[in-house]
Design an enzyme around this catalytic site. Structure first.
Site, PDB file in Angstrom:
ATOM      1  N   ASP A 298      46.181  49.421  29.080  1.00  0.00           N
ATOM      2  CA  ASP A 298      45.670  48.926  30.328  1.00  0.00           C
ATOM      3  C   ASP A 298      46.112  49.991  31.113  1.00  0.00           C
ATOM      4  O   ASP A 298      47.313  50.357  31.354  1.00  0.00           O
ATOM      5  CB  ASP A 298      46.620  47.641  30.679  1.00  0.00           C
ATOM      6  CG  ASP A 298      46.073  47.163  32.121  1.00  0.00           C
ATOM      7  OD1 ASP A 298      45.112  46.941  32.438  1.00  0.00           O
ATOM      8  OD2 ASP A 298      47.064  46.996  32.779  1.00  0.00           O
TER       9      ASP A 298
ATOM     10  N   THR B 160      41.035  49.226  36.175  1.00  0.00           N
ATOM     11  CA  THR B 160      42.048  50.162  36.487  1.00  0.00           C
ATOM     12  C   THR B 160      41.873  51.733  36.024  1.00  0.00           C
ATOM     13  O   THR B 160      42.215  52.505  36.636  1.00  0.00           O
ATOM     14  CB  THR B 160      43.264  49.535  36.306  1.00  0.00           C
ATOM     15  OG1 THR B 160      43.357  49.230  34.728  1.00  0.00           O
ATOM     16  CG2 THR B 160      43.646  48.172  36.877  1.00  0.00           C
ATOM     17  N   THR B 161      41.357  51.530  34.933  1.00  0.00           N
ATOM     18  CA  THR B 161      41.090  53.009  34.057  1.00  0.00           C
ATOM     19  C   THR B 161      39.983  53.576  34.686  1.00  0.00           C
ATOM     20  O   THR B 161      40.047  54.747  35.190  1.00  0.00           O
ATOM     21  CB  THR B 161      41.016  52.910  32.718  1.00  0.00           C
ATOM     22  OG1 THR B 161      42.195  52.166  32.016  1.00  0.00           O
ATOM     23  CG2 THR B 161      40.991  54.302  32.082  1.00  0.00           C
TER      24      THR B 161
ATOM     25  N   ASP C 292      43.974  39.828  32.785  1.00  0.00           N
ATOM     26  CA  ASP C 292      42.548  40.598  33.344  1.00  0.00           C
ATOM     27  C   ASP C 292      41.608  39.742  33.123  1.00  0.00           C
ATOM     28  O   ASP C 292      40.786  39.937  34.086  1.00  0.00           O
ATOM     29  CB  ASP C 292      42.520  42.032  32.597  1.00  0.00           C
ATOM     30  CG  ASP C 292      43.580  43.053  32.895  1.00  0.00           C
ATOM     31  OD1 ASP C 292      44.286  42.762  33.684  1.00  0.00           O
ATOM     32  OD2 ASP C 292      43.541  44.023  32.072  1.00  0.00           O
TER      33      ASP C 292
END
Length: 536
Positions: free
Chosen positions: A69, A102-103, A397
């Site tokens: 994550d 997020t990545t 998520d």
């Protein structure tokens, strides 16, 4: 020039440093690109995991985190480079806003800066680059909205979209092998919210033991506490009073205070006064006529006995989060004083059934038929706490993405489809723009295309061949094409059922563009002199 001495006056303090122009910009680029490269290998369904190991004494084994994550990885990093901190902040914001991507947002910002650095080396001014990026961003966002689709929230098609989005989100997580099971579980939990975005109604409990497949969705709210001894273990049609008040003896709470007495009789008088004061508080609670009393703080034996003798079930030392969830699920208000018993109908929560249950080897309290019927609990099982932590992050998520989808309702095809279509639109726009800004728009398109390229690389496939085949399929008009990471081919996302939330992509593009623009503007870095400790 200074008139006296013909030397420039010193503006900065001793030991303060200043980097200007190209050197400042280079430092910013290097820091941001390094952060993007760090999380790049975690992108996509074939992404790798990172082990986050603290360095504090005694923490080596207990606090190890294994995750892919992006937000978790970046939040655990301590960096000095200011540009790197900006990328970490946009990743945190992405996690808070939509829960996923997020990545992607960190990698896209890094790739934009990598392309921007090449343009700077060609002597193109940063303002021209930024102007081109703004045009490209607007085109990309317009394209994203144009290719998205929307179904009625009550339709079966929208329910199918939620299942597909949940499966796609879980495909890059630890539980990808059981993604069908968990996708259905998460969709059921979110649909219970009936359009609400309050995640407090969905409780997640982690219990080591069993396998991941033993996890399940339980109707109602589960509190990780036990009912006090001497109270009923099953209460129907419960009226719940939730409080955060001191229920130990009301002693003088000042450290170092001493009371001097002449005899033990005086000590007994003090204890009697404390008991009387506590009994007065219990009497106030009884006027609300609850059947269950939940308190955030400890409850000593005497008030506990008084409440139990009155037929009230006592639950003590509920943690802050548990107490907030109980109040939200049952519709109760959290009280600290009990001077308005006439408001009992407004402050008491309601629940059809409260009972003590066993999950694994632990006793817990289950609230069924809460006033806010959206409440439910996801019970996670697994072989170790590290696995459970990662499953918890994955489920969180998915829940956030599904809630965002329910609010926004617009979806796009996955497998890199949206990035490739946005890149193609930017390249077409570049042909219509004159001057240096066209080069910046083309650079923006290349940065967008790096997302599916990195996904291919992480899967061990030939990204150059796959991306070229992907472009050809889109040129042919196959607008549902995408990367099939199971076979390493270009497949039909409609047949594979790979969909993503449009809002997640939109937020990632906007945040990455703004962060890259902010870093591109930098031409001066001033480091203050370190503060020195003065000797006493």
């Amino acid at each position: 020039m200074d008139i006296v001495g013909n030397v420039l006056p010193q503006v900065l303090k001793d030991e303060a440093t200043e980097d200007k122009g190209e050197m400042a910009r280079l430092q910013s680029f290097v820091g941001a690109i390094a952060v993007a490269d760090l999380v790049k290998t975690t992108l996509g369904p074939k992404g790798m995991d990172k082990i986050l190991k603290p360095t504090g004494p005694g923490q080596e084994m207990t606090h190890i985190t294994v995750t892919n994550d992006g937000a978790t990885i970046l939040k655990s990093m301590y960096v000095e480079n200011p540009a790197a901190k900006i990328l970490i902040e946009i990743s945190k914001t992405q996690d808070e806003e939509v829960g996923d991507g997020t990545t992607t947002v960190a990698v896209l910002a890094g790739e934009l800066l990598r392309e921007g650095e090449k343009l700077i080396q060609k002597r193109i001014h940063p303002q021209h680059v930024i102007a081109g990026w703004r045009i490209a961003r607007d085109v990309a966002l317009k394209t994203l909205r144009d290719i998205s689709s929307e179904n009625d929230i009550e339709s079966q098609e929208f329910h199918n979209d939620l299942i597909k989005i949940a499966r796609t989100t879980l495909s890059s997580k630890l539980i990808t092998s059981d993604r069908d099971y968990f996708a259905d579980l998460c969709v059921k939990a979110v649909l219970r919210l009936k359009g609400s975005s309050n995640l407090d109604y969905i409780q997640i409990i982690k219990l080591p033991g069993g396998t991941i497949r033993d996890s399940y969705l339980d109707d109602g709210f589960i509190l990780k506490k036990q009912i006090t001894i001497g109270c009923k273990r099953r209460i129907e049609n419960a009226k719940i009073l939730v409080a955060n008040t001191a229920m130990d003896y009301d002693k003088i709470k000042i450290y170092g205070t001493k009371v001097k007495v002449n005899s033990m009789d005086k000590v007994a008088e003090i204890e009697a006064a404390e008991k009387e004061k506590m009994k007065h508080k219990v009497d106030k609670i009884l006027k609300f006529q609850p059947t269950v009393f939940v308190n955030r703080q400890l409850i000593y034996n005497y008030p506990e006995q008084l409440l139990a003798d009155s037929g009230i079930t006592v639950i003590e030392h509920a943690d802050f989060e548990g107490m907030e969830r109980v109040a939200a699920a049952t519709g109760a208000e959290i009280l600290s004083t009990f001077d308005a018993p006439e408001r009992r109908d407004q402050v008491l929560g309601h629940c059809d059934l409260i009972e003590e249950i066993m999950i694994g080897e632990e006793k817990m309290i289950k609230f069924t038929g809460c006033k806010k019927n959206e409440a439910c609990t996801i019970v996670l099982r697994g072989s170790s706490i590290h696995i459970l932590d990662e499953v918890d992050r994955s489920i969180h998520d998915v829940l956030c993405v599904l809630i965002t989808t329910v609010k926004n309702r617009r979806v796009v095809w996955g497998g890199g489809n949206s990035e490739m279509q946005m890149a193609a639109a930017c390249e077409e726009e570049a042909k219509k723009v004159q001057g240096k800004q066209a080069l910046a728009i083309e650079a923006y398109a290349r940065a967008l295309r790096q997302i599916p390229t990195i996904i291919c690389d992480n899967g061990g496939y030939d990204s150059a061949e796959l991306i070229q085949n992907f472009k050809v399929e889109l040129q042919k008009g196959n607008l549902t094409s995408g990367l099939n990471m199971n076979d390493g081919t270009v497949g039909d996302m409609k047949e594979l059922g790979i969909k993503e939330c449009m809002r997640v992509k939109e937020q990632a593009v906007m945040a990455a563009s703004e962060a890259a623009e902010l870093i591109m503007r930098v031409d001066d870095i001033v480091k203050c002199a370190p503060r020195k400790r003065e000797r006493a």
